[in-house]
Scaffold this motif. Structure first.
Motif, PDB file in Angstrom:
ATOM      1  N   THR A   1       0.866  -1.169   0.000  1.00  0.00           N
ATOM      2  CA  THR A   1       0.000   0.000   0.000  1.00  0.00           C
ATOM      3  C   THR A   1       0.900   1.214   0.000  1.00  0.00           C
ATOM      4  O   THR A   1       1.567   1.504   0.988  1.00  0.00           O
ATOM      5  CB  THR A   1      -0.909   0.009   1.250  1.00  0.00           C
ATOM      6  OG1 THR A   1      -1.683  -1.181   1.258  1.00  0.00           O
ATOM      7  CG2 THR A   1      -1.817   1.224   1.237  1.00  0.00           C
ATOM      8  N   LYS A   2       0.972   1.898  -1.112  1.00  0.00           N
ATOM      9  CA  LYS A   2       1.893   3.026  -1.233  1.00  0.00           C
ATOM     10  C   LYS A   2       1.388   4.221  -0.435  1.00  0.00           C
ATOM     11  O   LYS A   2       0.202   4.547  -0.444  1.00  0.00           O
ATOM     12  CB  LYS A   2       2.058   3.430  -2.691  1.00  0.00           C
ATOM     13  CG  LYS A   2       2.728   2.366  -3.543  1.00  0.00           C
ATOM     14  CD  LYS A   2       4.129   2.047  -3.074  1.00  0.00           C
ATOM     15  CE  LYS A   2       5.061   3.195  -3.291  1.00  0.00           C
ATOM     16  NZ  LYS A   2       6.448   2.908  -2.872  1.00  0.00           N
ATOM     17  N   ILE A   3       2.301   4.856   0.259  1.00  0.00           N
ATOM     18  CA  ILE A   3       1.979   6.045   1.023  1.00  0.00           C
ATOM     19  C   ILE A   3       2.875   7.176   0.532  1.00  0.00           C
ATOM     20  O   ILE A   3       4.097   7.027   0.493  1.00  0.00           O
ATOM     21  CB  ILE A   3       2.182   5.820   2.528  1.00  0.00           C
ATOM     22  CG1 ILE A   3       1.223   4.740   3.021  1.00  0.00           C
ATOM     23  CG2 ILE A   3       2.007   7.106   3.310  1.00  0.00           C
ATOM     24  CD1 ILE A   3       1.399   4.415   4.490  1.00  0.00           C
ATOM     25  N   ALA A   4       2.289   8.271   0.140  1.00  0.00           N
ATOM     26  CA  ALA A   4       3.078   9.397  -0.350  1.00  0.00           C
ATOM     27  C   ALA A   4       3.921   9.964   0.783  1.00  0.00           C
ATOM     28  O   ALA A   4       3.427  10.174   1.887  1.00  0.00           O
ATOM     29  CB  ALA A   4       2.167  10.476  -0.918  1.00  0.00           C
ATOM     30  N   LYS A   5       5.207  10.185   0.518  1.00  0.00           N
ATOM     31  CA  LYS A   5       6.107  10.726   1.532  1.00  0.00           C
ATOM     32  C   LYS A   5       6.445  12.169   1.174  1.00  0.00           C
ATOM     33  O   LYS A   5       6.521  12.544   0.015  1.00  0.00           O
ATOM     34  CB  LYS A   5       7.380   9.881   1.609  1.00  0.00           C
ATOM     35  CG  LYS A   5       7.139   8.467   2.094  1.00  0.00           C
ATOM     36  CD  LYS A   5       8.433   7.729   2.260  1.00  0.00           C
ATOM     37  CE  LYS A   5       9.074   7.395   0.924  1.00  0.00           C
ATOM     38  NZ  LYS A   5       8.300   6.441   0.158  1.00  0.00           N
ATOM     39  N   THR A   6       6.681  12.945   2.174  1.00  0.00           N
ATOM     40  CA  THR A   6       7.005  14.350   1.954  1.00  0.00           C
ATOM     41  C   THR A   6       8.490  14.567   2.161  1.00  0.00           C
ATOM     42  O   THR A   6       9.138  13.845   2.903  1.00  0.00           O
ATOM     43  CB  THR A   6       6.227  15.245   2.935  1.00  0.00           C
ATOM     44  OG1 THR A   6       6.663  16.580   2.752  1.00  0.00           O
ATOM     45  CG2 THR A   6       6.483  14.861   4.383  1.00  0.00           C
ATOM     46  N   LYS A   7       9.047  15.556   1.476  1.00  0.00           N
ATOM     47  CA  LYS A   7      10.451  15.934   1.661  1.00  0.00           C
ATOM     48  C   LYS A   7      10.600  16.977   2.762  1.00  0.00           C
ATOM     49  O   LYS A   7      11.690  17.429   3.057  1.00  0.00           O
ATOM     50  CB  LYS A   7      11.021  16.476   0.344  1.00  0.00           C
ATOM     51  CG  LYS A   7      11.096  15.451  -0.787  1.00  0.00           C
ATOM     52  CD  LYS A   7      12.098  14.356  -0.489  1.00  0.00           C
ATOM     53  CE  LYS A   7      12.240  13.412  -1.671  1.00  0.00           C
ATOM     54  NZ  LYS A   7      13.240  12.354  -1.427  1.00  0.00           N
ATOM     55  N   ASP A   8       9.497  17.397   3.338  1.00  0.00           N
ATOM     56  CA  ASP A   8       9.507  18.419   4.388  1.00  0.00           C
ATOM     57  C   ASP A   8      10.288  17.897   5.590  1.00  0.00           C
ATOM     58  O   ASP A   8       9.890  16.897   6.199  1.00  0.00           O
ATOM     59  CB  ASP A   8       8.069  18.762   4.786  1.00  0.00           C
ATOM     60  CG  ASP A   8       8.020  19.847   5.857  1.00  0.00           C
ATOM     61  OD1 ASP A   8       9.090  20.275   6.322  1.00  0.00           O
ATOM     62  OD2 ASP A   8       6.893  20.258   6.206  1.00  0.00           O
ATOM     63  N   PRO A   9      11.410  18.515   5.976  1.00  0.00           N
ATOM     64  CA  PRO A   9      12.195  18.009   7.104  1.00  0.00           C
ATOM     65  C   PRO A   9      11.437  18.042   8.419  1.00  0.00           C
ATOM     66  O   PRO A   9      11.825  17.385   9.382  1.00  0.00           O
ATOM     67  CB  PRO A   9      13.415  18.946   7.129  1.00  0.00           C
ATOM     68  CG  PRO A   9      12.959  20.181   6.431  1.00  0.00           C
ATOM     69  CD  PRO A   9      11.994  19.712   5.374  1.00  0.00           C
ATOM     70  N   ALA A  10      10.363  18.834   8.479  1.00  0.00           N
ATOM     71  CA  ALA A  10       9.565  18.884   9.702  1.00  0.00           C
ATOM     72  C   ALA A  10       8.672  17.662   9.834  1.00  0.00           C
ATOM     73  O   ALA A  10       8.132  17.397  10.903  1.00  0.00           O
ATOM     74  CB  ALA A  10       8.712  20.156   9.726  1.00  0.00           C
TER      75      ALA A  10
ATOM     76  N   HIS B   1       7.680  14.075  10.557  1.00  0.00           N
ATOM     77  CA  HIS B   1       8.304  13.136  11.484  1.00  0.00           C
ATOM     78  C   HIS B   1       8.793  11.886  10.765  1.00  0.00           C
ATOM     79  O   HIS B   1       9.923  11.425  11.003  1.00  0.00           O
ATOM     80  CB  HIS B   1       7.307  12.758  12.574  1.00  0.00           C
ATOM     81  CG  HIS B   1       7.887  11.910  13.658  1.00  0.00           C
ATOM     82  ND1 HIS B   1       8.995  12.287  14.385  1.00  0.00           N
ATOM     83  CD2 HIS B   1       7.518  10.687  14.130  1.00  0.00           C
ATOM     84  CE1 HIS B   1       9.288  11.335  15.272  1.00  0.00           C
ATOM     85  NE2 HIS B   1       8.420  10.365  15.133  1.00  0.00           N
ATOM     86  N   GLU B   2       7.982  11.323   9.890  1.00  0.00           N
ATOM     87  CA  GLU B   2       8.414  10.109   9.189  1.00  0.00           C
ATOM     88  C   GLU B   2       9.619  10.387   8.309  1.00  0.00           C
ATOM     89  O   GLU B   2      10.532   9.564   8.230  1.00  0.00           O
ATOM     90  CB  GLU B   2       7.285   9.516   8.355  1.00  0.00           C
ATOM     91  CG  GLU B   2       7.742   8.278   7.576  1.00  0.00           C
ATOM     92  CD  GLU B   2       6.621   7.518   6.892  1.00  0.00           C
ATOM     93  OE1 GLU B   2       6.906   6.811   5.908  1.00  0.00           O
ATOM     94  OE2 GLU B   2       5.463   7.624   7.341  1.00  0.00           O
ATOM     95  N   ALA B   3       9.644  11.549   7.652  1.00  0.00           N
ATOM     96  CA  ALA B   3      10.782  11.884   6.808  1.00  0.00           C
ATOM     97  C   ALA B   3      12.067  11.918   7.628  1.00  0.00           C
ATOM     98  O   ALA B   3      13.116  11.425   7.195  1.00  0.00           O
ATOM     99  CB  ALA B   3      10.549  13.221   6.117  1.00  0.00           C
ATOM    100  N   THR B   4      11.991  12.489   8.824  1.00  0.00           N
ATOM    101  CA  THR B   4      13.167  12.551   9.696  1.00  0.00           C
ATOM    102  C   THR B   4      13.601  11.160  10.132  1.00  0.00           C
ATOM    103  O   THR B   4      14.798  10.840  10.127  1.00  0.00           O
ATOM    104  CB  THR B   4      12.867  13.416  10.933  1.00  0.00           C
ATOM    105  OG1 THR B   4      12.525  14.735  10.511  1.00  0.00           O
ATOM    106  CG2 THR B   4      14.065  13.482  11.857  1.00  0.00           C
TER     107      THR B   4
END
Length: 293
Positions: A27-36, A38-41
């Protein structure tokens, strides 16, 4: 550290494991490049941990062993965690290549590869994430000197500064080797051996499971364990394998050592591993920032 009694059992907060689910559709989940975000960090820190492990020589020089990071949860509060796709070398891991799994082995997000997850890695890491919500990062390694130390009858010895600092964090029980960890029922024995407060589990003839409340904390624990075991192996060679010829640190000094380490940490006004993690990220950013991709 004494060997564990592997006959004892207890109830565990396991969800039923469907081994076939590891190959199910993602199940694909769109990820954000926003360093704020939490998952990206968490993804960046987890990918950094793999790159650092490769630099430090903790990997098997192949595609095995694993580092996982707790990352979000399902509708019922069950944890999800990030893990390496089975087929990438540690030096190839990036933030977007990491997979996200739940405790049933369902792929929540496959990442940017078509690879699946290693079953043994899932069994070991899901055991810890199900049992210890306080441990956000888990490192499983087959480092040669760690395997050597924990496969001897005396196990880890209080003969180095690093061992003394880690001593209260190491489980009193050693998990006996059961072959490749791909059986669901081994998870309960891993839980029992780790216990409710230890951060390090030695696995006889196998390696170690090293945990931490953050990625940085787990890396520090692993670094200290490897240094302790490397020095212990060298000491044992120097005395011809005779433990009685080693100078072991008295129990009261072991206790003082851990307490003093705590005082040093308090003076930084930072969490364990935070300063080190910042330094390691700067080094990776300078040499090869592709882990962030």
């Amino acid at each position: 550290k004494d060997p564990a009694d592997h006959e004892a059992t207890r109830s565990s907060p396991f969800l039923h494991l469907d081994m076939g689910s590891l190959n199910g559709p993602p199940t694909k989940i769109a990820k954000t490049k926003d360093p704020a975000d939490h998952e990206a960090t968490l993804r960046v820190h987890c990918a950094a941990a793999y790159r650092l492990a490769a630099r430090f020589g903790w990997d098997t020089k192949s595609i095995y062993n694993h580092i996982t990071v707790r990352c979000g949860e399902g509708a019922k509060g069950e944890p999800h965690f990030l893990i390496n796709p089975f087929g990438l070398d540690f030096s190839e891991i990036t933030a977007s290549s990491l997979m996200k799994l739940d405790l049933d082995g369902n792929i929540i997000d496959r990442g940017n590869t078509d690879l699946t997850c290693n079953l043994a890695g899932f069994v070991i890491h899901s055991a810890v994430h199900a049992h210890r919500p306080d441990m956000h990062c888990v490192i499983h390694s087959h480092h040669r000197d760690v395997v050597t130390a924990c496969s001897t009858k005396h196990g880890l010895l209080p003969c180095t500064l690093e061992a003394c600092k880690l001593w209260p964090l190491v489980s009193e029980k050693i998990h006996a080797f059961e072959g490749i960890s791909c059986d669901e029922d081994e998870r309960e024995r891993i839980q029992k051996a780790l216990g409710d407060s230890a951060e390090i589990l030695l696995m006889s003839n196998h390696g170690s499971v090293v945990c931490g409340g953050s990625v940085g904390a787990a890396l520090i624990n692993m670094l200290e364990l490897v240094n302790a075991c490397q020095t212990q192996v060298s000491m044992m060679q120097a005395v011809g394998g005779r433990v009685e010829d080693l100078t072991l640190v008295p129990p009261e000094v072991v206790s003082k050592t851990r307490a003093k380490a705590g005082k040093v940490q308090e003076r930084t006004a930072r969490e364990v591993g935070a300063l080190e993690m910042e330094a390691w990220l700067r080094v990776l950013d300078r040499d090869d920032p592709t882990y962030r991709n």
